[in-house]
Design an enzyme around this catalytic site. Structure first.
Site, PDB file in Angstrom:
ATOM      1  N   SER A 176      42.999  -0.215 113.263  1.00 33.88           N
ATOM      2  CA  SER A 176      42.605   1.160 113.532  1.00 33.88           C
ATOM      3  C   SER A 176      43.785   2.100 113.439  1.00 33.88           C
ATOM      4  O   SER A 176      44.931   1.706 113.590  1.00 33.88           O
ATOM      5  CB  SER A 176      42.000   1.260 114.926  1.00 33.88           C
ATOM      6  OG  SER A 176      43.053   1.130 115.861  1.00 33.88           O
ATOM      7  N   LYS A 177      43.441   3.343 113.185  1.00 34.35           N
ATOM      8  CA  LYS A 177      44.444   4.379 113.075  1.00 34.35           C
ATOM      9  C   LYS A 177      45.210   4.503 114.395  1.00 34.35           C
ATOM     10  O   LYS A 177      46.409   4.738 114.428  1.00 34.35           O
ATOM     11  CB  LYS A 177      43.732   5.689 112.760  1.00 34.35           C
ATOM     12  CG  LYS A 177      44.653   6.702 112.152  1.00 34.35           C
ATOM     13  CD  LYS A 177      43.867   7.859 111.608  1.00 34.35           C
ATOM     14  CE  LYS A 177      44.809   8.996 111.257  1.00 34.35           C
ATOM     15  NZ  LYS A 177      45.982   8.567 110.509  1.00 34.35           N
TER      16      LYS A 177
END
Ligand code: GLU
Length: 484
Positions: A249-250
């Site tokens: 995930s970012k």
């Protein structure tokens, strides 16, 4: 199949996720292996989610990764335009065709009405209300300018089945399927419509995409059938996980190609690693150039289960790629990390020393930190069981080291090494003992990018002697543990 055509169809909604890069890579490899075409299509129909520089990031990532597309918005091609926002008229024409054949219908439902439609499981599910409007009702609503969308009219009976090249046979009862929106009220198509129209018009033979699209693929197949078009072959790809539970995930800063470039990984290494995420080369080989990947790639090696991103393995591969770089190329990549160094050092030598010792460019600051920061190290570093050295020995030997090096005329690695070797002989100690002491005394670090002579060479005669003297005074000032 005669002419293999694959496509990479990113939405410009952010940076390039590692998962997107993998999709692009596999589609590229598959096309190139069979001497087919790899097409880039920009899917910018979700106008609310567009991000300013995202298209730029797509181009720059493909360029850095060396995945050259044969057709696309920038290079053109026979099936253009390749940017979906420029194809609105095309989607409209095909949506009208579906309306005419009753495979689609106008839906005038308000947002409030749609919001109120939540099924037993808490999911919103359209109740097909507008599917049963009469022709007159439709005409009247259109005439009075009520905003509308166009929905797919999914059969309420029967089963839709297909075979995915990774996941095998998939079949779903049509009554489970949603009457998806095909054309939104702003005239833009949804992915659910545009992907079918474009993959058909662009003559895509194999669709590579994330497995999140697997469950809506029956809807797409019904559209292909409604148009009487050939359904492409599907290659859905497993998720990439950060660990057993969460996806990359970012938020963790580990989702995007750019994140890894920033962490000092080389594009070739990232690409090589990404190739192995969910694909098994079925051999011991793990290091592949792009050309080697083209030869080795085979859809049968793609796994159904999620791939777990292993940064340790990426570092291992990256170290191999770093070692292989031509020295000048490595130096130019490393140079930006030297800018913070204020002590004048021989940077080409520094590059030569660290090239074989790092696994990511971002290791450099730590590795070269000793150049500027010297004071404050612990004198216990002189104590080494392995080198049979100690602070006491260091205190005894450093005056001789200083004298020997002061009188050294040529400050070369050979001269330095020779002088230290002679001194060790003279004092009847092992070379290793002396080298340990000198290395610590000049750098103040246990781990250094080279041996004693190299470290002296790197910082230069003046600074090396200054540090040797400083270390000696620190040793002299310290209360020897032994005498307590
Ligand atoms: N635009 C879609 C995405 O970025 C692409 C899916 C596909 O490859 O068809 O997720």
């Amino acid at each position: 199949m005669s002419n293999i055509r694959t496509r990479f169809a990113p939405s410009p909604t952010g940076f390039m996720h590692i998962g997107n890069l993998r999709t692009a890579l596999y589609a590229y490899l598959f096309a190139k292996k069979s001497k087919g075409q790899f097409i880039l299509r920009i899917e910018d129909t979700d106008q609310e989610r567009l991000v300013g520089d995202a298209v730029k990031a797509i181009y720059s990532t493909l360029k850095l990764a060396n995945l050259q597309h044969d057709e696309g918005p920038d290079v053109g091609g026979p099936c253009g335009p390749y940017t979906q926002s420029e194809r609105k008229d095309i989607y409209k024409k095909y949506a009208n065709e579906l309306l005419d054949t009753s495979h689609a219908y106008y839906c005038f439902c308000s947002k409030e009405r749609l919001d109120s439609l939540v099924d037993e499981t808490g999911n919103r599910r359209y109740d097909k209300h507008c599917r049963y409007l009469t022709r007159e009702e439709i005409e009247q609503k259109l005439a009075s300018g009520i905003p509308y969308v166009i929905r797919q009219s999914v059969p309420s009976e029967g089963v839709t089945a297909f075979s995915d090249l990774v996941y095998g046979e998939i079949s779903i009862e049509n009554r489970e399927l949603h009457d998806n929106i095909l054309l939104k009220s702003d005239g833009f198509p949804t992915y659910n419509f545009a992907n079918v129209v474009d993959d058909h018009l662009m003559k895509i033979t194999h669709v590579f995409r994330g497995m999140e699209y697997l469950s809506s693929t029956p809807n797409y197949n019904l559209l292909y059938e409604a148009f009487g078009w050939t359904i492409p072959l599907y290659v859905h790809l497993p998720h990439i996980m950060r660990d057993k539970r969460s996806k990359l995930s970012k938020r963790h800063g580990d989702a995007n190609f750019e994140d890894f470039l920033e962490k000092g990984f080389l594009p070739e290494a990232i690409l090589n690693y990404v190739a192995l995420l969910g694909w098994n080369p079925k051999s011991e080989v793990e290091k592949f150039s792009l050309t080697e990947l083209v030869d080795a790639f085979d859809v049968s090696g793609i796994s159904k289960s999620s791939a777990v991103f292993d940064e340790v393995k990426l570092r291992w591969l990256n170290a191999l790629y770093i070692k292989e770089l031509p020295p000048q190329r490595f130096h130019s990549l490393a140079a930006p990390y030297y800018r913070a160094i204020s002590t004048p050092v021989e940077v080409n030598l520094l590059s030569a020393l660290i090239q074989t010792r790092i696994s990511a460019l971002s290791d450099i600051p730590d590795m070269v930190g000793f150049v500027d920061s010297f004071d404050g190290y612990s004198l216990e570093m002189f104590d080494s069981k392995d080198a049979k050295s100690s602070a006491l020995l260091a205190k005894e030997l450093l005056p001789d080291v200083i004298e020997a090096l002061e009188s050294l005329e040529c400050w070369s690695n050979e001269a330095l090494f020779g002088a230290l070797e002679r001194l060790a002989e003279l004092r009847s100690i092992k070379k290793k003992q002396l080298l340990w002491i000198v290395r610590i005394a000049v750098t103040g670090r246990l781990s250094t990018p080279g041996g004693a002579s190299e470290m002296c060479l790197l910082v230069g005669k003046e600074l090396a002697l200054e540090r040797l003297r400083k270390s000696l005074s620190r040793l002299r000032a310290a209360q020897p543990v032994e005498s307590e």
